[in-house]
Design a protein around this motif. Structure first.
Motif, PDB file in Angstrom:
ATOM      1  N   PRO A   1     -10.011  -4.219  -1.125  1.00  0.00           N
ATOM      2  CA  PRO A   1      -9.038  -4.793  -2.062  1.00  0.00           C
ATOM      3  C   PRO A   1      -9.650  -5.145  -3.412  1.00  0.00           C
ATOM      4  O   PRO A   1     -10.722  -5.725  -3.487  1.00  0.00           O
ATOM      5  CB  PRO A   1      -8.527  -6.042  -1.334  1.00  0.00           C
ATOM      6  CG  PRO A   1      -9.578  -6.374  -0.328  1.00  0.00           C
ATOM      7  CD  PRO A   1     -10.180  -5.059   0.070  1.00  0.00           C
ATOM      8  N   GLY A   2      -8.924  -4.732  -4.459  1.00  0.00           N
ATOM      9  CA  GLY A   2      -9.319  -5.099  -5.817  1.00  0.00           C
ATOM     10  C   GLY A   2     -10.227  -4.102  -6.510  1.00  0.00           C
ATOM     11  O   GLY A   2     -10.570  -4.301  -7.671  1.00  0.00           O
ATOM     12  N   TYR A  29     -11.035   0.001  -7.613  1.00  0.00           N
ATOM     13  CA  TYR A  29     -10.459   1.330  -7.838  1.00  0.00           C
ATOM     14  C   TYR A  29     -11.514   2.177  -8.525  1.00  0.00           C
ATOM     15  O   TYR A  29     -12.118   1.743  -9.494  1.00  0.00           O
ATOM     16  CB  TYR A  29      -9.202   1.225  -8.721  1.00  0.00           C
ATOM     17  CG  TYR A  29      -8.150   0.325  -8.105  1.00  0.00           C
ATOM     18  CD1 TYR A  29      -7.153   0.846  -7.290  1.00  0.00           C
ATOM     19  CD2 TYR A  29      -8.203  -1.060  -8.298  1.00  0.00           C
ATOM     20  CE1 TYR A  29      -6.212   0.013  -6.686  1.00  0.00           C
ATOM     21  CE2 TYR A  29      -7.264  -1.908  -7.704  1.00  0.00           C
ATOM     22  CZ  TYR A  29      -6.277  -1.366  -6.902  1.00  0.00           C
ATOM     23  OH  TYR A  29      -5.370  -2.193  -6.306  1.00  0.00           O
ATOM     24  N   VAL A  85      -3.657  13.711  -2.341  1.00  0.00           N
ATOM     25  CA  VAL A  85      -4.826  12.822  -2.428  1.00  0.00           C
ATOM     26  C   VAL A  85      -4.793  11.812  -1.280  1.00  0.00           C
ATOM     27  O   VAL A  85      -5.774  11.598  -0.567  1.00  0.00           O
ATOM     28  CB  VAL A  85      -4.847  12.060  -3.783  1.00  0.00           C
ATOM     29  CG1 VAL A  85      -6.007  11.067  -3.827  1.00  0.00           C
ATOM     30  CG2 VAL A  85      -4.935  13.039  -4.948  1.00  0.00           C
ATOM     31  N   GLY A 111       0.821  -1.203   0.000  1.00  0.00           N
ATOM     32  CA  GLY A 111       0.000   0.000   0.000  1.00  0.00           C
ATOM     33  C   GLY A 111       0.852   1.249   0.000  1.00  0.00           C
ATOM     34  O   GLY A 111       2.059   1.199   0.268  1.00  0.00           O
ATOM     35  N   ILE A 112       0.200   2.387  -0.291  1.00  0.00           N
ATOM     36  CA  ILE A 112       0.896   3.679  -0.219  1.00  0.00           C
ATOM     37  C   ILE A 112       0.450   4.463   1.010  1.00  0.00           C
ATOM     38  O   ILE A 112       1.027   5.498   1.322  1.00  0.00           O
ATOM     39  CB  ILE A 112       0.695   4.531  -1.492  1.00  0.00           C
ATOM     40  CG1 ILE A 112      -0.796   4.805  -1.772  1.00  0.00           C
ATOM     41  CG2 ILE A 112       1.340   3.850  -2.696  1.00  0.00           C
ATOM     42  CD1 ILE A 112      -1.014   5.871  -2.844  1.00  0.00           C
ATOM     43  N   GLY A 113      -0.587   3.970   1.704  1.00  0.00           N
ATOM     44  CA  GLY A 113      -1.054   4.664   2.901  1.00  0.00           C
ATOM     45  C   GLY A 113      -1.856   3.735   3.779  1.00  0.00           C
ATOM     46  O   GLY A 113      -2.504   2.795   3.274  1.00  0.00           O
ATOM     47  N   HIS A 141      -7.390  10.976   1.848  1.00  0.00           N
ATOM     48  CA  HIS A 141      -7.991   9.642   1.942  1.00  0.00           C
ATOM     49  C   HIS A 141      -7.756   9.040   3.332  1.00  0.00           C
ATOM     50  O   HIS A 141      -8.675   8.472   3.943  1.00  0.00           O
ATOM     51  CB  HIS A 141      -7.367   8.765   0.836  1.00  0.00           C
ATOM     52  CG  HIS A 141      -7.744   7.329   0.861  1.00  0.00           C
ATOM     53  ND1 HIS A 141      -8.461   6.726  -0.152  1.00  0.00           N
ATOM     54  CD2 HIS A 141      -7.495   6.334   1.768  1.00  0.00           C
ATOM     55  CE1 HIS A 141      -8.647   5.445   0.136  1.00  0.00           C
ATOM     56  NE2 HIS A 141      -8.065   5.174   1.294  1.00  0.00           N
ATOM     57  N   GLU A 142      -6.532   9.190   3.845  1.00  0.00           N
ATOM     58  CA  GLU A 142      -6.194   8.583   5.147  1.00  0.00           C
ATOM     59  C   GLU A 142      -6.855   9.328   6.305  1.00  0.00           C
ATOM     60  O   GLU A 142      -7.290   8.705   7.284  1.00  0.00           O
ATOM     61  CB  GLU A 142      -4.674   8.528   5.335  1.00  0.00           C
ATOM     62  CG  GLU A 142      -3.909   7.733   4.273  1.00  0.00           C
ATOM     63  CD  GLU A 142      -4.430   6.326   4.035  1.00  0.00           C
ATOM     64  OE1 GLU A 142      -5.023   5.737   4.958  1.00  0.00           O
ATOM     65  OE2 GLU A 142      -4.252   5.821   2.907  1.00  0.00           O
ATOM     66  N   LEU A 152      -6.584  -0.369   0.917  1.00  0.00           N
ATOM     67  CA  LEU A 152      -6.251  -1.711   1.423  1.00  0.00           C
ATOM     68  C   LEU A 152      -7.465  -2.362   2.076  1.00  0.00           C
ATOM     69  O   LEU A 152      -7.519  -3.586   2.175  1.00  0.00           O
ATOM     70  CB  LEU A 152      -5.086  -1.628   2.411  1.00  0.00           C
ATOM     71  CG  LEU A 152      -3.727  -1.290   1.776  1.00  0.00           C
ATOM     72  CD1 LEU A 152      -2.693  -0.987   2.849  1.00  0.00           C
ATOM     73  CD2 LEU A 152      -3.258  -2.434   0.878  1.00  0.00           C
ATOM     74  N   GLY A 176      -7.764   3.632  -4.591  1.00  0.00           N
ATOM     75  CA  GLY A 176      -8.001   2.288  -4.091  1.00  0.00           C
ATOM     76  C   GLY A 176      -7.878   2.353  -2.587  1.00  0.00           C
ATOM     77  O   GLY A 176      -7.731   3.445  -2.021  1.00  0.00           O
TER      78      GLY A 176
HETATM   79  C1  QAP Z   1      -4.983   5.190  -0.477  1.00  0.00           C
HETATM   80  O1  QAP Z   1      -4.449   2.935  -0.774  1.00  0.00           O
HETATM   81  C2  QAP Z   1      -4.903   5.775  -1.854  1.00  0.00           C
HETATM   82  O2  QAP Z   1      -7.035  -2.875  -4.000  1.00  0.00           O
HETATM   83  C3  QAP Z   1      -3.981   4.119  -0.169  1.00  0.00           C
HETATM   84  O3  QAP Z   1      -5.552  -5.109  -4.091  1.00  0.00           O
HETATM   85  C4  QAP Z   1      -4.878   4.976  -2.985  1.00  0.00           C
HETATM   86  O4  QAP Z   1      -2.492   1.914  -0.525  1.00  0.00           O
HETATM   87  C5  QAP Z   1      -4.864   7.124  -2.014  1.00  0.00           C
HETATM   88  C6  QAP Z   1      -3.973  -1.614  -2.482  1.00  0.00           C
HETATM   89  C7  QAP Z   1      -4.802   5.530  -4.243  1.00  0.00           C
HETATM   90  C8  QAP Z   1      -4.791   7.673  -3.263  1.00  0.00           C
HETATM   91  C9  QAP Z   1      -4.736   6.892  -4.387  1.00  0.00           C
HETATM   92  C10 QAP Z   1      -5.266  -1.677  -2.970  1.00  0.00           C
HETATM   93  C11 QAP Z   1      -3.204  -2.757  -2.528  1.00  0.00           C
HETATM   94  C12 QAP Z   1      -3.442  -0.401  -1.873  1.00  0.00           C
HETATM   95  C13 QAP Z   1      -5.774  -2.833  -3.504  1.00  0.00           C
HETATM   96  C14 QAP Z   1      -3.616   1.868  -0.942  1.00  0.00           C
HETATM   97  C15 QAP Z   1      -4.994  -3.988  -3.548  1.00  0.00           C
HETATM   98  C16 QAP Z   1      -3.706  -3.948  -3.062  1.00  0.00           C
HETATM   99  C17 QAP Z   1      -4.179   0.701  -1.612  1.00  0.00           C
END
Ligand code: QAP
Ligand code: CO
Length: 167
Positions: free
Chosen positions: A96-97, A99, A130, A44-46, A134-135, A93, A91
């Motif tokens: 999942p899956g 977007y 962004v 993940g990024i957050g 979101h967080e 965490l 997206g």
């Molecule tokens: C929030 O989300 C975010 O569906 C962080 O199968 C995301 O780290 C902010 C992830 C996008 C802005 C733009 C999602 C990993 C990670 C999934 C994430 C997955 C595996 C999401």
């Protein structure tokens, strides 16, 4: 360090409002380390503490290519400085899956404490702006799917529940 379990939509615990951290003590530093490890493990990024069922105002983010620049936001306060909306495909965490496009203000200013308890301010841009919005939503019990139509949200909910039943 430990990898923690991530709650998934529509778990009602994801709706809990996080409380401010009173003291950035050793237990909070441990929480931050575990959250960073969990975020990297999940690619993940957050990650917000809410997502691991800890209802404290703690967020970790890493939008770097090399995945070696984790940012920590404790008790974040956010202010919109440019209300122009941009769409970004988000997206989560906890979803999942899936977007979907979400519109958010392009310019924000964030005040927070770091993992040492020191206050800092930043004006993030692009993906980081962004992600922080979101967080912070997570800390307020809000998910990106809440910005979608009820039809889309319910479709995602049903698919996730079905995937879990058949997993
Ligand atoms: C929030 O989300 C975010 O569906 C962080 O199968 C995301 O780290 C902010 C992830 C996008 C802005 C733009 C999602 C990993 C990670 C999934 C994430 C997955 C595996 C999401
Ligand atoms: Co999320």
């Amino acid at each position: 360090m430990a990898i923690l379990d991530i709650l998934e939509f529509p778990d009602p615990q994801l709706r809990t409002i996080a409380k401010p951290v009173k003291n950035v003590d050793a237990s909070i530093k441990q929480l931050v380390d575990d959250m960073i490890e969990t975020m990297y493990d999940a690619e993940g990024i957050g990650l917000a503490a809410t997502q691991i069922n800890v209802h404290k105002q703690v967020i970790v983010i890493d939008v770097s290519e090399e995945r070696d620049q984790a940012l920590v936001f404790i008790n974040p306060n956010i202010e919109v400085v440019d209300a122009e909306l941009h769409e970004y495909q988000e997206g989560c965490l906890s979803v999942p899956g899936y977007y979907e496009e979400v519109s958010r203000p392009v310019g924000v200013k964030v005040n927070a404490l770091d993992q040492n308890g020191d206050a800092f301010e930043m004006q993030p841009e692009g993906l980081l702006a962004v992600c922080i919005q979101h967080e912070i939503d997570h800390l307020n019990g809000k998910l990106f799917v809440d910005y979608l139509s009820a039809l889309k949200r319910n479709r995602i909910k049903q698919k996730l529940q079905k995937e879990r039943r058949t997993a």
